[in-house]
Scaffold this motif. Structure first.
Motif, mmCIF file in Angstrom:
data_model
loop_
_atom_site.group_PDB
_atom_site.id
_atom_site.type_symbol
_atom_site.label_atom_id
_atom_site.label_comp_id
_atom_site.label_asym_id
_atom_site.label_seq_id
_atom_site.Cartn_x
_atom_site.Cartn_y
_atom_site.Cartn_z
ATOM 1 N N PRO A 45 -13.182 -16.311 10.540
ATOM 2 C CA PRO A 45 -14.473 -16.314 11.269
ATOM 3 C C PRO A 45 -15.235 -17.382 11.456
ATOM 4 O O PRO A 45 -16.127 -17.667 12.295
ATOM 5 C CB PRO A 45 -15.136 -14.870 10.785
ATOM 6 N N HIS A 90 -3.852 -4.866 10.113
ATOM 7 C CA HIS A 90 -2.318 -5.196 10.253
ATOM 8 C C HIS A 90 -2.026 -6.458 10.705
ATOM 9 O O HIS A 90 -1.981 -6.570 11.800
ATOM 10 C CB HIS A 90 -1.496 -4.055 10.300
ATOM 11 N N PHE A 92 -3.494 -23.602 5.114
ATOM 12 C CA PHE A 92 -4.070 -24.408 6.123
ATOM 13 C C PHE A 92 -5.186 -25.314 5.683
ATOM 14 O O PHE A 92 -4.975 -26.462 6.086
ATOM 15 C CB PHE A 92 -4.861 -23.224 7.137
ATOM 16 N N THR A 130 -3.924 -6.604 17.782
ATOM 17 C CA THR A 130 -3.790 -6.333 16.232
ATOM 18 C C THR A 130 -4.070 -4.932 15.912
ATOM 19 O O THR A 130 -5.230 -4.629 16.261
ATOM 20 C CB THR A 130 -4.422 -7.290 15.374
#
Ligand SMILES: C[S@@+](CC[C@H](N)C(=O)[O-])C[C@H]1O[C@@H](n2cnc3c(N)ncnc32)[C@H](O)[C@@H]1O
Length: 158
Positions: free
Chosen positions: A24, A58, A72, A118
């Motif tokens: 986020p 999930h 990452f 999602t």
């Protein structure tokens, strides 16, 4: 045996897991909508008093896992549970998002790092006294954590 039933679905602008924010903090301003299914909507009472909420969901497009992964934000393999990698034995995601409005069972949110479609597992109010800590150690992420705001999931910078 654990049996979870999705309570809703998350709508976001992201269709491709390889080209999107990785947290986020790297998705500031990205708007989305969390649609809560009819039978759970009564449970949204009082949620509109919170500016931020935690979404648990999930990772439905994730398959399998490795116990060592190159995150990452790094170039070295790290233990899976010391990362936020989406490929996990129980592929559960956790995102802290800003709640703008609750309207007809839909949560209008910002700062999404979640793929469109999602399945939503749970919603919890974010309470700094419960969840925020002033002094923390961030392990291997200590040197990389500032980079989260401009790194994308394909390794590029935005
Ligand atoms: C590094 S994870 C972090 C997610 C969450 N903030 C957390 O810490 O659990 C974010 C990445 O997961 C991937 N992702 C997001 N939603 C997904 C989904 N529904 N299925 C599979 N991968 C997903 C995307 O590549 C995205 O950049």
């Amino acid at each position: 045996m654990i049996d979870f039933t999705p309570i809703g679905i998350i709508h976001s602008p992201f269709e491709d897991p390889a080209d999107m924010p990785i947290q986020p903090a790297g998705a500031t301003g990205v708007k989305g909508a969390v649609e809560v299914f009819e039978q759970f909507r009564d449970g949204l009472k009082d949620l509109d008093g919170f500016s931020h909420i935690l979404l648990l969901y999930h990772f439905h497009r994730s398959r399998g896992f490795d116990l060592h992964v190159v995150p990452f934000l790094d170039t070295e393999p790290r233990g899976l549970f010391a990362t936020r990698a989406p490929r996990r034995p129980n592929p559960i995601g956790l995102s802290l998002v800003q709640l703008d409005k609750v309207e007809d069972g839909v949560l209008h949110v910002r700062n999404l790092d979640i793929l469109d479609g999602t399945p939503l597992l749970d919603i919890k109010p974010y309470v700094p006294e419960f969840d925020a800590r002033g002094e923390v150690r961030a392990g291997w992420l200590e040197k990389a954590r500032k980079a989260v705001s401009n790194r994308r999931s394909d390794g590029r910078f935005k």
